[in-house]
Design a protein around this motif. Structure first.
Motif, PDB file in Angstrom:
ATOM      1  N   LEU A 256       0.830  -1.210   0.000  1.00 22.43           N
ATOM      2  CA  LEU A 256       0.000   0.000   0.000  1.00 22.43           C
ATOM      3  C   LEU A 256       0.866   1.263   0.000  1.00 22.43           C
ATOM      4  CD1 LEU A 256      -2.753  -1.127   2.540  1.00 22.43           C
ATOM      5  CD2 LEU A 256      -2.915  -1.026   0.042  1.00 22.43           C
ATOM      6  N   ILE A 257       1.974   1.226   0.719  1.00 24.97           N
ATOM      7  CA  ILE A 257       2.884   2.377   0.735  1.00 24.97           C
ATOM      8  C   ILE A 257       3.445   2.621  -0.660  1.00 24.97           C
ATOM      9  CG2 ILE A 257       5.078   3.241   1.627  1.00 24.97           C
ATOM     10  CD1 ILE A 257       4.464   1.744   4.244  1.00 24.97           C
ATOM     11  N   TYR A 258       3.874   1.548  -1.331  1.00 23.23           N
ATOM     12  CA  TYR A 258       4.437   1.692  -2.670  1.00 23.23           C
ATOM     13  C   TYR A 258       3.366   2.057  -3.699  1.00 23.23           C
ATOM     14  CZ  TYR A 258       8.486  -0.658  -0.580  1.00 23.23           C
ATOM     15  OH  TYR A 258       9.548  -1.004   0.220  1.00 23.23           O
ATOM     16  N   SER A 259       2.145   1.611  -3.463  1.00 22.79           N
ATOM     17  CA  SER A 259       1.053   1.985  -4.370  1.00 22.79           C
ATOM     18  C   SER A 259       0.835   3.490  -4.350  1.00 22.79           C
ATOM     19  CB  SER A 259      -0.243   1.263  -3.975  1.00 22.79           C
ATOM     20  OG  SER A 259      -0.137  -0.128  -4.209  1.00 22.79           O
ATOM     21  N   ARG A 260       0.971   4.084  -3.168  1.00 20.15           N
ATOM     22  CA  ARG A 260       0.839   5.535  -3.089  1.00 20.15           C
ATOM     23  C   ARG A 260       1.989   6.217  -3.831  1.00 20.15           C
ATOM     24  NH1 ARG A 260      -0.827   9.573   1.761  1.00 20.15           N
ATOM     25  NH2 ARG A 260      -0.281  11.507   0.696  1.00 20.15           N
ATOM     26  N   ALA A 261       3.197   5.710  -3.652  1.00 25.97           N
ATOM     27  CA  ALA A 261       4.341   6.283  -4.360  1.00 25.97           C
ATOM     28  C   ALA A 261       4.149   6.170  -5.869  1.00 25.97           C
ATOM     29  CB  ALA A 261       5.628   5.588  -3.925  1.00 25.97           C
ATOM     30  N   ALA A 262       3.622   5.028  -6.316  1.00 28.88           N
ATOM     31  CA  ALA A 262       3.383   4.832  -7.742  1.00 28.88           C
ATOM     32  C   ALA A 262       2.342   5.820  -8.263  1.00 28.88           C
ATOM     33  CB  ALA A 262       2.924   3.401  -8.000  1.00 28.88           C
ATOM     34  N   LYS A 263       1.333   6.082  -7.473  1.00 26.31           N
ATOM     35  CA  LYS A 263       0.307   7.058  -7.871  1.00 26.31           C
ATOM     36  C   LYS A 263       0.909   8.440  -8.028  1.00 26.31           C
ATOM     37  CE  LYS A 263      -4.261   8.796  -6.531  1.00 26.31           C
ATOM     38  NZ  LYS A 263      -5.349   8.723  -5.506  1.00 26.31           N
ATOM     39  N   GLU A 264       1.802   8.812  -7.097  1.00 27.90           N
ATOM     40  CA  GLU A 264       2.480  10.111  -7.210  1.00 27.90           C
ATOM     41  C   GLU A 264       3.352  10.174  -8.465  1.00 27.90           C
ATOM     42  OE1 GLU A 264       2.089  12.779  -5.458  1.00 27.90           O
ATOM     43  OE2 GLU A 264       0.985  12.030  -3.716  1.00 27.90           O
ATOM     44  N   ALA A 265       3.888   9.020  -8.866  1.00 26.31           N
ATOM     45  CA  ALA A 265       4.770   8.966 -10.031  1.00 26.31           C
ATOM     46  C   ALA A 265       4.005   8.812 -11.341  1.00 26.31           C
ATOM     47  CB  ALA A 265       5.760   7.815  -9.882  1.00 26.31           C
ATOM     48  N   GLY A 266       2.701   8.568 -11.246  1.00 24.13           N
ATOM     49  CA  GLY A 266       1.914   8.358 -12.455  1.00 24.13           C
ATOM     50  C   GLY A 266       2.108   6.984 -13.068  1.00 24.13           C
ATOM     51  N   VAL A 267       2.443   6.003 -12.223  1.00 19.65           N
ATOM     52  CA  VAL A 267       2.656   4.627 -12.681  1.00 19.65           C
ATOM     53  C   VAL A 267       1.433   3.794 -12.312  1.00 19.65           C
ATOM     54  CG1 VAL A 267       4.057   2.548 -12.438  1.00 19.65           C
ATOM     55  CG2 VAL A 267       5.151   4.796 -12.443  1.00 19.65           C
ATOM     56  N   LYS A 268       0.910   3.065 -13.285  1.00 17.43           N
ATOM     57  CA  LYS A 268      -0.262   2.231 -13.052  1.00 17.43           C
ATOM     58  C   LYS A 268       0.146   0.803 -12.715  1.00 17.43           C
ATOM     59  CE  LYS A 268      -3.448   4.815 -16.010  1.00 17.43           C
ATOM     60  NZ  LYS A 268      -4.388   4.736 -17.166  1.00 17.43           N
ATOM     61  N   ALA A 269      -0.572   0.217 -11.780  1.00 18.72           N
ATOM     62  CA  ALA A 269      -0.323  -1.174 -11.413  1.00 18.72           C
ATOM     63  C   ALA A 269      -0.914  -2.095 -12.472  1.00 18.72           C
ATOM     64  CB  ALA A 269      -0.938  -1.478 -10.056  1.00 18.72           C
ATOM     65  N   GLU A 270      -0.423  -3.345 -12.500  1.00 20.88           N
ATOM     66  CA  GLU A 270      -0.988  -4.353 -13.383  1.00 20.88           C
ATOM     67  C   GLU A 270      -2.380  -4.732 -12.876  1.00 20.88           C
ATOM     68  OE1 GLU A 270       0.548  -5.564 -16.140  1.00 20.88           O
ATOM     69  OE2 GLU A 270       2.213  -4.195 -15.762  1.00 20.88           O
ATOM     70  N   SER A 271      -3.280  -5.014 -13.786  1.00 23.24           N
ATOM     71  CA  SER A 271      -4.652  -5.363 -13.402  1.00 23.24           C
ATOM     72  C   SER A 271      -4.832  -6.880 -13.394  1.00 23.24           C
ATOM     73  CB  SER A 271      -5.651  -4.735 -14.372  1.00 23.24           C
ATOM     74  OG  SER A 271      -5.420  -5.182 -15.696  1.00 23.24           O
ATOM     75  N   ALA A 272      -5.829  -7.334 -12.662  1.00 19.51           N
ATOM     76  CA  ALA A 272      -6.132  -8.760 -12.593  1.00 19.51           C
ATOM     77  C   ALA A 272      -7.618  -8.945 -12.353  1.00 19.51           C
ATOM     78  CB  ALA A 272      -5.335  -9.429 -11.476  1.00 19.51           C
ATOM     79  N   GLN A 273      -8.175  -9.995 -12.932  1.00 19.82           N
ATOM     80  CA  GLN A 273      -9.569 -10.370 -12.706  1.00 19.82           C
ATOM     81  C   GLN A 273      -9.635 -11.844 -12.363  1.00 19.82           C
ATOM     82  OE1 GLN A 273     -12.179  -8.436 -12.511  1.00 19.82           O
ATOM     83  NE2 GLN A 273     -11.028  -6.565 -13.052  1.00 19.82           N
ATOM     84  N   PRO A 274     -10.234 -12.210 -11.230  1.00 22.38           N
ATOM     85  CA  PRO A 274     -10.835 -11.322 -10.226  1.00 22.38           C
ATOM     86  C   PRO A 274      -9.768 -10.552  -9.460  1.00 22.38           C
ATOM     87  CG  PRO A 274     -10.813 -13.576  -9.428  1.00 22.38           C
ATOM     88  CD  PRO A 274     -10.354 -13.636 -10.859  1.00 22.38           C
ATOM     89  N   ASP A 275     -10.135  -9.406  -8.969  1.00 22.62           N
ATOM     90  CA  ASP A 275      -9.205  -8.527  -8.286  1.00 22.62           C
ATOM     91  C   ASP A 275      -9.213  -8.820  -6.788  1.00 22.62           C
ATOM     92  OD1 ASP A 275      -7.533  -6.544  -7.474  1.00 22.62           O
ATOM     93  OD2 ASP A 275      -8.773  -4.864  -8.109  1.00 22.62           O
ATOM     94  N   THR A 276      -8.468  -9.838  -6.389  1.00 24.02           N
ATOM     95  CA  THR A 276      -8.389 -10.226  -4.981  1.00 24.02           C
ATOM     96  C   THR A 276      -6.940 -10.143  -4.503  1.00 24.02           C
ATOM     97  OG1 THR A 276      -8.154 -12.563  -5.570  1.00 24.02           O
ATOM     98  CG2 THR A 276     -10.387 -11.761  -5.172  1.00 24.02           C
ATOM     99  N   ASP A 277      -6.765  -9.966  -3.204  1.00 19.90           N
ATOM    100  CA  ASP A 277      -5.431  -9.738  -2.642  1.00 19.90           C
ATOM    101  C   ASP A 277      -4.495 -10.925  -2.841  1.00 19.90           C
ATOM    102  OD1 ASP A 277      -6.204  -7.246  -1.827  1.00 19.90           O
ATOM    103  OD2 ASP A 277      -6.681  -7.835   0.233  1.00 19.90           O
ATOM    104  N   ASP A 278      -5.051 -12.146  -2.981  1.00 22.91           N
ATOM    105  CA  ASP A 278      -4.187 -13.312  -3.068  1.00 22.91           C
ATOM    106  C   ASP A 278      -3.698 -13.583  -4.495  1.00 22.91           C
ATOM    107  OD1 ASP A 278      -6.686 -13.967  -3.984  1.00 22.91           O
ATOM    108  OD2 ASP A 278      -6.696 -15.987  -3.123  1.00 22.91           O
ATOM    109  N   ILE A 279      -4.066 -12.735  -5.435  1.00 17.04           N
ATOM    110  CA  ILE A 279      -3.582 -12.873  -6.809  1.00 17.04           C
ATOM    111  C   ILE A 279      -2.431 -11.906  -7.035  1.00 17.04           C
ATOM    112  CG2 ILE A 279      -4.143 -12.557  -9.249  1.00 17.04           C
ATOM    113  CD1 ILE A 279      -6.932 -13.517  -8.688  1.00 17.04           C
ATOM    114  N   GLN A 280      -1.300 -12.449  -7.428  1.00 12.92           N
ATOM    115  CA  GLN A 280      -0.130 -11.619  -7.732  1.00 12.92           C
ATOM    116  C   GLN A 280       0.104 -11.623  -9.231  1.00 12.92           C
ATOM    117  OE1 GLN A 280       2.906 -13.380  -5.240  1.00 12.92           O
ATOM    118  NE2 GLN A 280       2.364 -12.067  -3.524  1.00 12.92           N
ATOM    119  N   VAL A 281       0.487 -10.449  -9.753  1.00  9.33           N
ATOM    120  CA  VAL A 281       0.648 -10.286 -11.196  1.00  9.33           C
ATOM    121  C   VAL A 281       2.083  -9.904 -11.496  1.00  9.33           C
ATOM    122  CG1 VAL A 281      -0.151  -9.058 -13.237  1.00  9.33           C
ATOM    123  CG2 VAL A 281      -1.751  -9.549 -11.386  1.00  9.33           C
TER     124      VAL A 281
END
Length: 333
Positions: free
Chosen positions: A308-333
């Motif tokens: 979550l900390i790095y997700s905030r840093a990525a948002k400040e940098a304009g970097v989008k995370a990889e998407s996944a469906q279904p979007d659950t915490d136990d899925i890593q991309v």
């Protein structure tokens, strides 16, 4: 080589990821892994797996090696020796397949139909070289490993680069994550500063005011890079054992128990996290870029929500995370 326990698979993931040098044409690999299922070794516990656990081990190594950009994965030995007892093979000494052979073969057939394509990442974890040797270097090393797993949790496509190799940083980089370095070379610091001034975003935790000799002679870095004024240390370098934990609270609601390393006062920076009313993390603008600095070395703690900390840093940098469906915490991309 890596022989991990199945309740610590993330150690393998991180170790493989920090050897990634695809930015200079060198992909990571695992040249030796495996386990033994022969019942006798259950008593000693040395690299013993049940048949089901061995399947899990081989599939984990294969899938994560592929996902993290690996060029190959090789188990220790193909066939058990005829002349002595060394049952690390995936076939017996008479070439009869063991159960894991089917899983290994099926995975190989699946992967052989794929043609991975390297895409330069926008995120790099910076390995803090000045802190990776000498006394108590295990703590910065563990921090580095947790940082990699935090980036995986955040679903960010990332690469690894050494502090001493920042002059080779690819132009695609938009966000650098420097986990709890404390000691930082002057050359490394200058590269980071220029990266930010040119428009990049840097996340750094713990402290950066120690020089190559592990002496706190560079507090001016905190003011120049993070926009804060150093007041005093809460504990000496990385020796946090006697310090009390405090609840770190971010302005977006994120909270966790941490142990901030220093006290500081904001100058040009905006406070984004506090602990007991005192500033802990800030966001500072420098040139065309941004710096997120936290005096809490969050990568030292198993419980810190690094994703979550790095997700905030990525948002400040304009970097989008990889998407996944279904979007659950136990899925890593």
């Amino acid at each position: 080589h890596h022989y991990f326990k199945l309740d610590r698979t993330r150690g393998f993931d991180a170790q493989l990821a920090i050897t990634d040098r695809r930015y200079c044409g060198k992909a990571p690999s695992i040249g030796e892994f495996g386990s033994k299922t022969f019942p006798t070794f259950k008593e000693t516990g040395h690299n013993y797996d049940t048949v089901k656990q061995q399947d899990t081990r081989y599939l984990h190594v294969g899938h994560y090696t592929l996902a993290l950009g690996g060029v190959f994965a090789s188990n220790w030995i193909w066939r058990d020796p005829q002349a002595w007892i060394f049952p690390y093979g995936i076939v017996h000494s008479d070439f009869t397949p063991k159960p894991v052979t089917k899983a290994y073969r099926a995975m190989s057939l699946l992967f052989s139909s794929m043609r991975p394509r390297y895409v330069e990442p926008q995120v790099y974890v910076v390995l803090p070289d000045e802190s990776r040797f000498g006394g108590m270097s295990d703590r910065p090393h563990e921090a580095m490993m947790r940082a990699v797993n935090g980036l995986i949790d955040a679903r960010l496509r990332f690469g690894a680069i050494n502090e001493w190799a920042l002059d080779k940083l690819p132009r695609s980089a938009k966000l650098l994550v420097l986990p709890s370095p404390f000691a930082l070379s002057q050359r490394g610091y200058e590269r980071l500063r220029e990266f930010v001034k040119a428009g990049g975003t840097l996340y750094v935790s713990g402290d950066i005011s120690f020089d190559e000799d592990r002496k706190r002679t560079q507090t001016r870095r905190l003011e120049e890079l993070a926009g804060i004024r150093f007041i005093g240390e809460r504990y000496a370098d990385v020796r946090y054992d006697s310090a009390a934990r405090r609840q770190v609270k971010y302005d977006d609601g994120l909270a966790y128990p941490g142990i901030p390393a220093i006290d500081f006062a904001p100058k040009s920076a905006q406070v984004i996290a506090v602990a007991e009313g005192q500033p802990v993390a800030v966001l500072n603008r420098l040139g065309k870029g941004k710096v997120l600095f936290s005096s809490d070395p969050a990568e030292f703690w198993e419980s810190a929500p690094l994703g979550l900390i790095y997700s905030r840093a990525a948002k400040e940098a304009g970097v989008k995370a990889e998407s996944a469906q279904p979007d659950t915490d136990d899925i890593q991309v």
